[in-house]
Design a protein around this motif. Structure first.
Motif, mmCIF file in Angstrom:
data_model
loop_
_atom_site.group_PDB
_atom_site.id
_atom_site.type_symbol
_atom_site.label_atom_id
_atom_site.label_comp_id
_atom_site.label_asym_id
_atom_site.label_seq_id
_atom_site.Cartn_x
_atom_site.Cartn_y
_atom_site.Cartn_z
ATOM 1 N N LEU A 46 0.831 -1.213 0.000
ATOM 2 C CA LEU A 46 0.000 0.000 0.000
ATOM 3 C C LEU A 46 0.857 1.251 0.000
ATOM 4 O O LEU A 46 1.731 1.432 0.854
ATOM 5 N N VAL A 47 0.576 2.142 -0.952
ATOM 6 C CA VAL A 47 1.161 3.483 -0.999
ATOM 7 C C VAL A 47 0.058 4.473 -0.654
ATOM 8 O O VAL A 47 -1.055 4.379 -1.183
ATOM 9 N N VAL A 48 0.370 5.414 0.218
ATOM 10 C CA VAL A 48 -0.611 6.404 0.661
ATOM 11 C C VAL A 48 -0.081 7.802 0.370
ATOM 12 O O VAL A 48 1.097 8.095 0.619
ATOM 13 N N CYS A 49 -0.946 8.663 -0.143
ATOM 14 C CA CYS A 49 -0.627 10.072 -0.365
ATOM 15 C C CYS A 49 -1.672 10.905 0.364
ATOM 16 O O CYS A 49 -2.871 10.781 0.079
ATOM 17 N N VAL A 50 -1.233 11.725 1.313
ATOM 18 C CA VAL A 50 -2.133 12.571 2.106
ATOM 19 C C VAL A 50 -1.900 14.017 1.712
ATOM 20 O O VAL A 50 -0.769 14.522 1.814
ATOM 21 N N GLY A 51 -2.943 14.685 1.265
ATOM 22 C CA GLY A 51 -2.788 16.094 0.900
ATOM 23 C C GLY A 51 -3.996 16.604 0.146
ATOM 24 O O GLY A 51 -4.796 15.825 -0.397
ATOM 25 N N ARG A 52 -4.131 17.910 0.107
ATOM 26 C CA ARG A 52 -5.207 18.533 -0.655
ATOM 27 C C ARG A 52 -5.060 18.171 -2.124
ATOM 28 O O ARG A 52 -3.944 18.186 -2.673
ATOM 29 N N LEU A 53 -6.160 17.816 -2.760
ATOM 30 C CA LEU A 53 -6.117 17.416 -4.165
ATOM 31 C C LEU A 53 -6.066 18.675 -5.028
ATOM 32 O O LEU A 53 -7.096 19.255 -5.391
ATOM 33 N N CYS A 54 -4.853 19.084 -5.341
ATOM 34 C CA CYS A 54 -4.644 20.328 -6.076
ATOM 35 C C CYS A 54 -3.297 20.258 -6.792
ATOM 36 O O CYS A 54 -2.497 19.358 -6.548
ATOM 37 N N ARG A 55 -3.070 21.213 -7.662
ATOM 38 C CA ARG A 55 -1.864 21.195 -8.484
ATOM 39 C C ARG A 55 -0.594 21.194 -7.641
ATOM 40 O O ARG A 55 0.381 20.523 -7.965
ATOM 41 N N GLN A 56 -0.584 21.951 -6.542
ATOM 42 C CA GLN A 56 0.617 22.040 -5.723
ATOM 43 C C GLN A 56 1.096 20.671 -5.266
ATOM 44 O O GLN A 56 2.302 20.387 -5.280
ATOM 45 N N LYS A 57 0.172 19.820 -4.855
ATOM 46 C CA LYS A 57 0.550 18.547 -4.238
ATOM 47 C C LYS A 57 0.921 17.472 -5.255
ATOM 48 O O LYS A 57 1.460 16.430 -4.882
ATOM 49 N N ALA A 64 0.034 -3.893 -6.107
ATOM 50 C CA ALA A 64 0.240 -2.591 -5.453
ATOM 51 C C ALA A 64 -1.049 -1.779 -5.466
ATOM 52 O O ALA A 64 -1.800 -1.774 -6.444
ATOM 53 N N ARG A 65 -1.295 -1.098 -4.357
ATOM 54 C CA ARG A 65 -2.499 -0.271 -4.198
ATOM 55 C C ARG A 65 -2.094 1.143 -3.809
ATOM 56 O O ARG A 65 -1.107 1.337 -3.094
ATOM 57 N N LEU A 66 -2.879 2.114 -4.249
ATOM 58 C CA LEU A 66 -2.634 3.523 -3.942
ATOM 59 C C LEU A 66 -3.894 4.131 -3.350
ATOM 60 O O LEU A 66 -4.993 3.956 -3.905
ATOM 61 N N VAL A 67 -3.741 4.840 -2.242
ATOM 62 C CA VAL A 67 -4.858 5.565 -1.638
ATOM 63 C C VAL A 67 -4.500 7.045 -1.584
ATOM 64 O O VAL A 67 -3.441 7.413 -1.061
ATOM 65 N N TYR A 91 -1.402 6.536 7.659
ATOM 66 C CA TYR A 91 0.061 6.454 7.683
ATOM 67 C C TYR A 91 0.506 5.088 8.193
ATOM 68 O O TYR A 91 1.396 4.449 7.621
ATOM 69 N N ARG A 92 -0.101 4.634 9.286
ATOM 70 C CA ARG A 92 0.324 3.367 9.901
ATOM 71 C C ARG A 92 0.038 2.178 8.989
ATOM 72 O O ARG A 92 0.743 1.170 9.037
ATOM 73 N N ALA A 93 -1.017 2.293 8.179
ATOM 74 C CA ALA A 93 -1.360 1.194 7.278
ATOM 75 C C ALA A 93 -0.451 1.130 6.062
ATOM 76 O O ALA A 93 -0.344 0.077 5.414
ATOM 77 N N ALA A 94 0.227 2.229 5.755
ATOM 78 C CA ALA A 94 0.991 2.331 4.506
ATOM 79 C C ALA A 94 2.306 1.567 4.579
ATOM 80 O O ALA A 94 2.952 1.495 5.627
ATOM 81 N N ASP A 95 2.721 1.044 3.442
ATOM 82 C CA ASP A 95 4.093 0.562 3.292
ATOM 83 C C ASP A 95 5.012 1.722 2.942
ATOM 84 O O ASP A 95 6.161 1.765 3.388
ATOM 85 N N VAL A 96 4.513 2.657 2.146
ATOM 86 C CA VAL A 96 5.259 3.862 1.769
ATOM 87 C C VAL A 96 4.271 5.021 1.723
ATOM 88 O O VAL A 96 3.136 4.858 1.251
ATOM 89 N N VAL A 97 4.699 6.185 2.191
ATOM 90 C CA VAL A 97 3.906 7.418 2.074
ATOM 91 C C VAL A 97 4.617 8.326 1.072
ATOM 92 O O VAL A 97 5.837 8.497 1.133
ATOM 93 N N VAL A 98 3.856 8.913 0.148
ATOM 94 C CA VAL A 98 4.446 9.720 -0.916
ATOM 95 C C VAL A 98 3.768 11.080 -0.965
ATOM 96 O O VAL A 98 2.571 11.200 -0.718
ATOM 97 N N LEU A 99 4.558 12.118 -1.260
ATOM 98 C CA LEU A 99 4.015 13.455 -1.496
ATOM 99 C C LEU A 99 4.786 14.081 -2.660
ATOM 100 O O LEU A 99 5.891 14.595 -2.488
#
Length: 379
Positions: A191-202, A221-224, A256-264
């Motif tokens: 699992l890959v997780v990305c936390v952030g406002r859904l906008c161009r900056q992120k 592989a899964r992405l959230v 975050y705890r569920a993720a294998d990798v966190v990406v921004l």
């Protein structure tokens, strides 16, 4: 030295995402320290909901996220609030609140402006020229400009902004954001997780462009994507089944705890909270090599965790390498947690902001939780 309890007015726009969390955390610490605190912000959003109660006054200040025709009325409304509240110090958060607050106060009170990433990084052409010009002019009405990274300060200086600078890195609550026991396998794919406002900056569009290559090379592989924003509908359109849109959440720690990798994969940052929160939870992160994101990583952190912005191929390779290397993920998670405890604990941040207030007001501003090891970077 004055003996009265300092009265701080925080002016905030936007009222969601990282800026709102920074304001909420600062206000909570300042209330615990015995300060009088008022928050002026638009109705709804995290600050008003989280802080409303007998210990904190939250005043409605109707303001849009971007400058426009409503700006003169927003400035007049804020000036009225300042006259009614009569604070000792105004602390304005983000470009829009910084613009309105400095025009409303006009240097008559100690004013702290905290950009949370420069406005001119979000626009091009004529608008970038205009916003840089305003920041150069408006700096005269900021008693201190408070940056969340050295890179943010250097960007301001490079663009000709002459200010009294202070650099206080963002911090996170390391009790709320922490590992919780051993991660149990869900039986599903990595699992890959990305936390952030859904906008161009992120940069979630860049992540979605990279994702098919990750899925091709890492089976299951899964992405959230956690968050909401103006690009939500566009990003959802055509997203593959391996991508889940979880929407906004008041507590990202379980993700975050569920993720294998966190990406921004940001295009620009002051210093984002998401990588700090993920590292505090003991998770490895992949971020783009932009100013504030780069500075949030531990010294000597693996180069594989830092990729060029707007480069789907490099992002796919970095995610694939980490998803295939569990020992490296474990080591990076431990290193990140140790780094956040030393350099980005929320107590360091709130203590350092109290030091700025003390300097401006000549008042004994007592931190809520003194820490002999606290760290404040100033220039």
């Amino acid at each position: 030295m004055r003996s009265s309890v300092p009265h701080i007015l925080h002016v905030a726009q936007p009222v969601e995402g990282g800026v709102a969390r920074v304001v909420t955390d600062l206000v909570a610490a300042q209330l615990a320290a015995g300060m009088r605190v008022t928050v002026a912000c638009p109705q709804g959003g995290m600050p008003a909901e989280a802080l409303r109660g007998p210990a904190c006054t939250v005043l409605r200040w109707d303001a849009t996220r971007s400058p426009g025709r409503r700006l003169p009325g927003e400035v007049r409304a804020l000036a009225r609030l300042v006259r009614e509240v009569r604070p000792d110090l105004v602390h304005a958060h983000s470009a829009k609140a910084g613009l309105a607050a400095r025009l409303a106060v006009h240097g008559r009170l100690p004013t702290v402006f905290q950009p949370h990433a420069w406005s001119f990084e979000a626009v091009d052409g004529v608008m970038a020229h205009l916003t840089r010009g305003w920041e150069r002019f408006g700096a005269r009405w900021a008693t201190r400009v408070l940056c969340v990274s050295e890179a943010e300060r250097r960007t301001g200086e490079r663009c000709g902004i002459a200010a009294e600078w202070r650099v206080v890195p963002n911090g996170v609550d390391t009790h709320r954001f922490r590992p919780e026991g051993d991660r149990a396998s869900s039986g599903a794919g990595p699992l890959v997780v990305c936390v952030g406002r859904l906008c161009r900056q992120k940069g979630q569009d860049v992540l979605l462009a990279a994702w098919p290559e990750v899925v091709r090379r890492v089976a299951g592989a899964r992405l959230v994507l956690v968050g909401d924003g103006p690009d939500a509908a566009r990003l959802r359109s055509g997203a593959p089944a391996s991508v889940e849109f979880a929407g906004a959440t008041a507590d990202a720690a379980p993700w975050y705890r569920a993720a294998d990798v966190v990406v921004l994969p940001s295009r620009w940052e002051g210093m984002a909270l998401a990588p700090l929160e993920a590292m505090a939870c003991g998770r490895p992160v992949v971020v783009t090599d932009v100013a504030g994101a780069r500075e949030s990583l531990p010294p000597g952190h693996s180069p594989s965790c830092l990729v060029p912005p707007e480069d789907p191929g490099a992002l796919a390779r970095a995610l694939t390498a980490l998803l295939r290397d569990e020992p490296l993920r474990t080591a990076l998670g431990a290193q990140g947690r140790a780094h956040v405890l030393v350099a980005h604990d929320l107590r360091h941040t709130t203590d350092a902001v109290a030091d700025v207030y003390r300097e401006l007001l000549g008042i004994a501003v007592t931190p809520a939780a003194p820490d002999e090891g606290r760290k404040c970077i100033t220039t």
